[in-house]
Design a protein around this motif. Structure first.
Motif, PDB file in Angstrom:
ATOM      1  N   LEU A 226       0.863  -1.274  -0.066  1.00 48.91           N
ATOM      2  CA  LEU A 226      -0.099   0.156   0.109  1.00 48.91           C
ATOM      3  C   LEU A 226       0.814   1.173  -0.126  1.00 48.91           C
ATOM      4  O   LEU A 226       0.540   2.376  -0.389  1.00 48.91           O
ATOM      5  CB  LEU A 226      -1.017  -0.025   1.127  1.00 48.91           C
ATOM      6  CG  LEU A 226      -2.277  -0.938   0.998  1.00 48.91           C
ATOM      7  CD1 LEU A 226      -2.973  -0.879   2.317  1.00 48.91           C
ATOM      8  CD2 LEU A 226      -2.967  -0.439  -0.184  1.00 48.91           C
ATOM      9  N   THR A 229       1.223   3.075  -3.348  1.00 46.16           N
ATOM     10  CA  THR A 229       0.062   3.685  -4.280  1.00 46.16           C
ATOM     11  C   THR A 229       0.400   4.575  -5.320  1.00 46.16           C
ATOM     12  O   THR A 229      -0.067   4.408  -6.529  1.00 46.16           O
ATOM     13  CB  THR A 229      -1.072   4.122  -3.216  1.00 46.16           C
ATOM     14  OG1 THR A 229      -1.348   2.936  -2.450  1.00 46.16           O
ATOM     15  CG2 THR A 229      -2.255   4.552  -4.073  1.00 46.16           C
ATOM     16  N   SER A 233      -0.008   4.208  -9.361  1.00 49.04           N
ATOM     17  CA  SER A 233      -0.924   5.064 -10.103  1.00 49.04           C
ATOM     18  C   SER A 233      -0.152   5.632 -11.422  1.00 49.04           C
ATOM     19  O   SER A 233      -0.489   5.965 -12.303  1.00 49.04           O
ATOM     20  CB  SER A 233      -1.482   6.009  -9.334  1.00 49.04           C
ATOM     21  OG  SER A 233      -2.507   6.978  -9.879  1.00 49.04           O
ATOM     22  N   GLU A 245      -5.016   1.805  -5.047  1.00 43.61           N
ATOM     23  CA  GLU A 245      -4.867   1.310  -3.789  1.00 43.61           C
ATOM     24  C   GLU A 245      -5.899   0.025  -3.688  1.00 43.61           C
ATOM     25  O   GLU A 245      -5.506  -0.885  -2.726  1.00 43.61           O
ATOM     26  CB  GLU A 245      -5.481   2.394  -2.758  1.00 43.61           C
ATOM     27  CG  GLU A 245      -5.625   1.965  -1.404  1.00 43.61           C
ATOM     28  CD  GLU A 245      -6.192   2.990  -0.356  1.00 43.61           C
ATOM     29  OE1 GLU A 245      -6.462   2.730   0.938  1.00 43.61           O
ATOM     30  OE2 GLU A 245      -5.995   4.206  -0.665  1.00 43.61           O
TER      31      GLU A 245
END
Length: 322
Positions: A226, A229, A233, A245
């Protein structure tokens, strides 16, 4: 002997005892300091030898893993999941191997074309999206990209928002220096880029790296988590932070086998026109070693890169505590 004479003798004796005690303490402190210094030198030597031996041992462990499982590296792989421990002459040594490929390689903003470093437009698009997500002003983003490319390329012609030797060696720049005309070996070299000084260094530190390859950005989806993220992206023009996420929150511990398997698990996501490559293995690893012995502690961070013939070599080392 009169009482006054006895008093003088007693005071004299006490002063001599006090003086001798001070001398003894002084020599004792110097001895302890020398002993501590000798112990530190011994620990320093032990640490350096241990770090190099751990690098060689880790290299063999990684090479063995690549020999039998080259196409996939996931979070539950014992190579990453299980650290190893040694006790050497009373010193505790703890070692952890991790995947070091999951970052935006700053050197990827160029590619080699006819022996020259030129802009890699896909990678610069990824860098732009990353910095935009971090709310960096668009003008500053353009300056960062142009100034980094000018620092790396061989020519002396500045890009629209770039800087060449005339700036770095000019009267307003101290110390005097020149552009690298090479790939960066550490993200710390970005600190010399004027435009980078305008943004929070944590953005660079958490999301970028410097791997000595002028190739497209690639990420091992199987070992992302996480905290990656923004990085994920940034690899796709049509994947939002929320979607990234969601993807990271649903990566199985055993990982994905290939791109078809990955995309089938997220059928509603748009992975088209990617700025880089999604991979399912890695060829770049980081070895973190910690050594503790009595009151002393040291650590090292080494990065290895493995080429197609499975030969690995160190691309960077950082030592602390020695």
């Amino acid at each position: 002997m009169s009482s006054s004479t006895k008093g003088v003798v007693l005071i004299t004796i006490l002063l001599i005892v006090l003086l001798l005690s001070s001398v003894a303490i002084l020599f004792g402190n110097k001895y302890l300091l020398s002993l501590k210094r000798a112990q530190y030198i011994e620990f320093q030597s032990l640490s350096l030898n241990a770090f190099r031996n751990i690098e060689a041992l880790s290299k063999e462990k990684i090479k063995k893993e690549l020999r039998f499982n080259r196409n996939k590296l996931s979070k539950n792989n014992p190579l990453l999941k299980e650290g190893f421990y040694y006790n050497l002459n009373g010193a505790d040594i703890v070692v952890k191997i991790s995947d070091a490929s999951n970052c935006l390689n700053i050197n990827s903003i160029v590619i080699v074309d006819n022996g020259e470093f030129v802009e890699n437009k896909k990678s610069t698009a990824s860098v732009k999206k990353m910095l935009s997500l971090k709310k960096v002003d668009n003008n500053v983003i353009e300056e960062i990209i142009d100034q980094v490319i000018d620092w790396i390329d061989y020519d002396s012609n500045p890009r629209a928002n770039g800087l060449e030797d005339y700036y770095y060696s000019g009267p307003l720049h101290n110390p005097k220096e020149y552009t690298g005309m090479r790939l960066m070996v550490s993200i710390d070299e970005l600190k010399s880029i004027p435009a980078v000084k305008q943004i929070d260094w944590a953005i660079i530190q958490r999301n970028f790296c410097a791997i000595p390859e002028a190739s497209q950005i690639s990420l091992n989806i199987n070992t992302l988590n996480l905290k990656d993220t923004y990085v994920l992206s940034s690899l796709f023009p049509n994947i939002s932070l929320q979607e990234a996420e969601y993807i990271l929150d649903n990566i199985p511990e055993s990982g994905f086998d290939d791109l078809i398997n990955f995309k089938n698990n997220f059928p509603d996501m748009n992975f088209e026109d990617a700025y880089g490559e999604i991979k399912f293995n890695s060829n770049i690893y980081e070895i973190n070693t910690e050594i503790n012995f009595e009151d002393f502690a040291s650590s090292s961070k080494s990065k290895l890169i493995f080429e197609g013939n499975n030969n690995g070599f160190i691309i960077s080392r950082i030592y602390n505590g020695i």
